[in-house]
Design a protein around this motif. Structure first.
Motif, short mmCIF file in Angstrom:
data_model
loop_
_atom_site.label_atom_id
_atom_site.label_comp_id
_atom_site.label_asym_id
_atom_site.label_seq_id
_atom_site.Cartn_x
_atom_site.Cartn_y
_atom_site.Cartn_z
N LEU B 91 4.61 5.35 17.13
CA LEU B 91 5.53 4.70 15.40
C LEU B 91 6.28 3.83 16.40
N LYS B 92 6.45 3.58 17.80
CA LYS B 92 7.26 2.61 18.15
C LYS B 92 6.31 1.54 18.37
N GLU B 93 5.13 1.55 18.01
CA GLU B 93 4.63 -0.01 18.25
C GLU B 93 4.36 -1.00 17.25
N PRO B 94 5.03 -1.95 16.74
CA PRO B 94 4.65 -2.69 15.39
C PRO B 94 3.16 -2.15 14.67
N TYR B 95 1.79 -2.67 16.33
CA TYR B 95 0.67 -2.91 15.96
C TYR B 95 0.64 -1.57 15.35
N TRP B 96 0.94 -0.24 15.81
CA TRP B 96 0.12 1.03 14.82
C TRP B 96 1.01 1.26 13.47
N CYS B 97 2.37 0.62 13.36
CA CYS B 97 3.16 1.01 12.22
C CYS B 97 2.33 0.34 11.26
N ALA B 98 1.94 -0.99 11.82
CA ALA B 98 0.86 -1.66 10.31
C ALA B 98 0.33 -1.35 10.38
N ILE B 99 -0.52 -0.91 11.11
CA ILE B 99 -2.44 0.09 10.85
C ILE B 99 -2.10 1.11 9.64
N ILE B 100 -0.84 2.25 10.05
CA ILE B 100 -0.76 3.25 9.28
C ILE B 100 -0.82 2.12 8.42
N ALA B 101 0.47 1.63 7.99
CA ALA B 101 0.43 1.35 6.54
C ALA B 101 -0.30 0.52 6.01
N PHE B 102 -1.50 -0.26 6.70
CA PHE B 102 -1.88 -1.16 6.03
C PHE B 102 -3.22 0.20 5.57
N THR B 103 -3.44 1.11 6.19
CA THR B 103 -4.68 2.12 6.09
C THR B 103 -3.54 2.97 4.41
N LEU B 104 -2.70 3.79 5.04
CA LEU B 104 -2.02 4.17 3.62
C LEU B 104 -2.56 3.13 2.45
N ASN B 105 -1.89 1.88 2.60
CA ASN B 105 -1.85 1.35 1.30
C ASN B 105 -3.85 1.32 0.62
N THR B 106 -4.66 0.84 1.48
CA THR B 106 -5.73 0.25 0.86
C THR B 106 -6.62 1.66 0.73
N GLY B 107 -5.66 3.37 1.21
CA GLY B 107 -6.86 4.65 1.11
C GLY B 107 -6.23 4.62 -0.65
N ALA B 108 -5.40 3.98 -0.85
CA ALA B 108 -5.11 3.91 -2.20
C ALA B 108 -5.58 4.00 -3.48
N TYR B 109 -5.76 2.41 -3.32
CA TYR B 109 -7.12 1.71 -3.32
C TYR B 109 -8.13 2.50 -3.97
N THR B 110 -8.39 2.34 -2.55
CA THR B 110 -9.89 2.65 -2.42
C THR B 110 -10.60 4.10 -2.89
N SER B 111 -9.46 5.45 -2.77
CA SER B 111 -9.53 6.25 -3.61
C SER B 111 -9.96 6.01 -5.51
N GLU B 112 -8.49 5.19 -6.18
CA GLU B 112 -9.22 4.73 -7.39
C GLU B 112 -10.57 4.51 -6.80
N ILE B 113 -10.80 3.60 -6.76
CA ILE B 113 -11.72 2.69 -7.05
C ILE B 113 -13.48 3.98 -6.10
N LEU B 114 -13.38 4.79 -5.88
CA LEU B 114 -14.25 5.74 -5.78
C LEU B 114 -14.30 6.50 -6.99
N ARG B 115 -13.14 6.95 -7.41
CA ARG B 115 -13.10 7.78 -8.16
C ARG B 115 -14.00 7.51 -8.84
N SER B 116 -13.29 6.05 -9.96
CA SER B 116 -14.10 5.70 -11.03
C SER B 116 -15.72 5.94 -11.48
N ALA B 117 -16.33 5.26 -9.13
CA ALA B 117 -17.46 5.04 -8.85
C ALA B 117 -18.34 7.16 -9.55
N PHE B 118 -17.28 8.18 -9.00
CA PHE B 118 -17.94 9.37 -9.04
C PHE B 118 -18.04 9.56 -10.56
#
Lengths: 230, 225
Positions: B91-118
């Motif tokens: 968490l002290k590395e901006p690089y990993w913080c950015a990846i965590i934030a992006f992952t959580l964000n894209t995970g939310a959108y992806t879950s919606e996309i996959l849910r509707s696909a299922f």
């Protein structure tokens, strides 16, 4: 929460005004976007290839380039461009445009690209027979568009426009980099002076959630209103 | 037009593109798993699990990505306890913080996309699997997931492009990605248009590639007519 108190001791009133600023920028940007959509939607639907190309260029570039980059272009290039235009008319003083105008223009152009796509899709999904019927009835071009096509188009466009509104609302957070005091900028200032970033950024997140929630409710009402008769 | 600047800044911007691509691929990779996980939770009949997954996607889709990065990068460092755990190394590395934030964000959108696909998978397909005596687990992994992935390809392609644009926010937490370097060059040379053309061109090129790869995959995995 004493941090959120109104007045000199807390950040409540500052954050309240910042929220109003976010709403103001979002609405202005959305309207600027509609203005751009009004220009570029006919271009995209035009019979002429060159006009199509212009319309496609706008939507492709804006939707393919990060919002932040567009904002930097406006932030650093905005006053330069205005001064260049002014110099043609013989005005050589330094001109500074305020952050509100730069921000709403930048976000507006982004929002416009999405609105253009929405309007294009909505017009294309209207039954061809509607255009023909209007023509047969001898309604002039103006009436055809405003009385026949537009009301039908709005019904189809509102659900997608509500997405565009959400995107626009969230994009306004990016103009905090230009120094305009909206929710994000105010939270940044408050976080800096109280050394409590976790609280203020979380509070900013709550404010954004509140804005998206309330606007969704309002748009749903609008949707019901325009779907009467279906 | 300052063409010299455009030519000299091109290699710098291409170098920065590698940072952008690293951020993008890492967050998409983790985000896909997170999205699949939450999509499965959304299909769960238990109302608490269901609501939890919905709440996650609602919060991350309803707030700007910038707020999410700032909470993770500036906010989490404030918790004293976190500083003592091994998490602090990340968490002290901006690089990993950015990846965590992006992952959580894209995970939310992806879950919606996959849910509707299922949810669009025809029940007949699952019933056909059942009547052939295939176990539920195999039906899920070998029938439902592949169909859902195919169904969600067009929407997921859009999500990849949105995420690529989202990685530009890494520049707000001191990372020198494509947008970060572009901003640096603009603020030192005051030539925004030239830099915008080069950096924007690189982004458009990436959009073009992603768009065509997805289109190719759609065609390759399209259902037999």
């Amino acid at each position: 929460m004493e941090l959120l108190a109104f007045g000199k001791t807390g950040w409540g009133d500052e954050l309240f005004y910042a929220t109003l600023m976010t709403i103001a920028v979002s609405i202005t940007a959305m309207l600027v976007g509609f203005f751009f959509a009004l220009i570029f939607t006919p271009l995209k639907l035009s019979k002429y290839k060159t006009l199509n190309l212009v319309g496609n260029f706008y939507t492709t570039v804006i939707r393919g380039v990060p919002e932040l980059l567009v904002i930097y272009l406006f932030f650093f290039g905005g006053s330069g461009a205005i001064m260049y235009v002014a110099s043609i008319f013989g005005y050589y003083e330094y001109i500074e445009i305020n952050a509100f105008i730069t921000g709403s223009m930048a976000i507006g152009i982004i929002s416009g690209a999405y609105s253009t796509e929405v309007f294009r899709g909505a017009i294309q999904s209207i039954d061809k027979g509607q255009f023909e019927a209007a023509k047969v009835l001898g309604i002039n071009k103006f009436g055809q568009f405003y009385k026949i096509i537009l009301p039908q188009m709005l019904r189809l466009a509102i659900p997608n426009l509500s997405n565009v509104w959400q995107i626009t609302l969230k994009d306004t957070s990016l103009i905090s980099v230009t120094g305009l005091v909206e929710i994000m900028r105010q939270s940044y200032i408050a976080a800096g002076s109280t050394r409590d970033p976790l609280f203020f950024y979380s509070f900013a997140a709550v404010l954004y959630l509140l804005l998206t929630y309330v606007s969704m409710k309002l748009i749903n009402k609008l949707e019901v209103r325009y779907s009467r008769g279906y | 037009m300052d063409f010299d600047l455009m030519i000299t800044s091109f290699p710098k911007l291409v170098g920065a593109t590698i940072v952008t691509l690293k951020l993008l691929s890492a967050s998409l990779f983790f985000g896909l798993f997170l999205g699949l996980f939450f999509a499965i939770l959304r299909l769960n009949k238990n109302i608490f699990i269901n609501k939890f997954a919905y709440g996650y996607s609602y919060i991350f889709r309803g707030t700007p990505l910038l707020v999410q990065i700032f909470i993770i990068y500036f906010g989490l460092g404030q918790i004293e306890y976190l500083r003592t755990t091994f998490l602090w190394v990340i968490l002290k590395e901006p690089y990993w913080c950015a990846i965590i934030a992006f992952t959580l964000n894209t995970g939310a959108y992806t879950s919606e996309i996959l849910r509707s696909a299922f949810q669009t998978i025809k029940p007949g397909i699952i019933e056909a699997g059942k009547s052939l005596g295939i176990s539920n687990k195999i039906i899920f992994y070998k029938i439902q997931i592949p169909i859902a992935i195919r169904q969600s390809l067009p929407a997921y392609g859009n999500e990849i492009i949105l995420m690529m644009k989202g990685t530009s926010l890494a520049s707000t937490v001191t990372l020198m990605d494509l947008t970060g370097v572009a901003k640096y060059i603009i603020s030192t040379t005051f030539k925004p248009i030239e830099v915008f053309i080069v950096a924007g061109g690189i982004y458009l090129f990436m959009t073009f590639i992603i768009h065509n790869v997805i289109k190719y995959l759609e065609k390759k995995y399209s259902f037999q007519q």
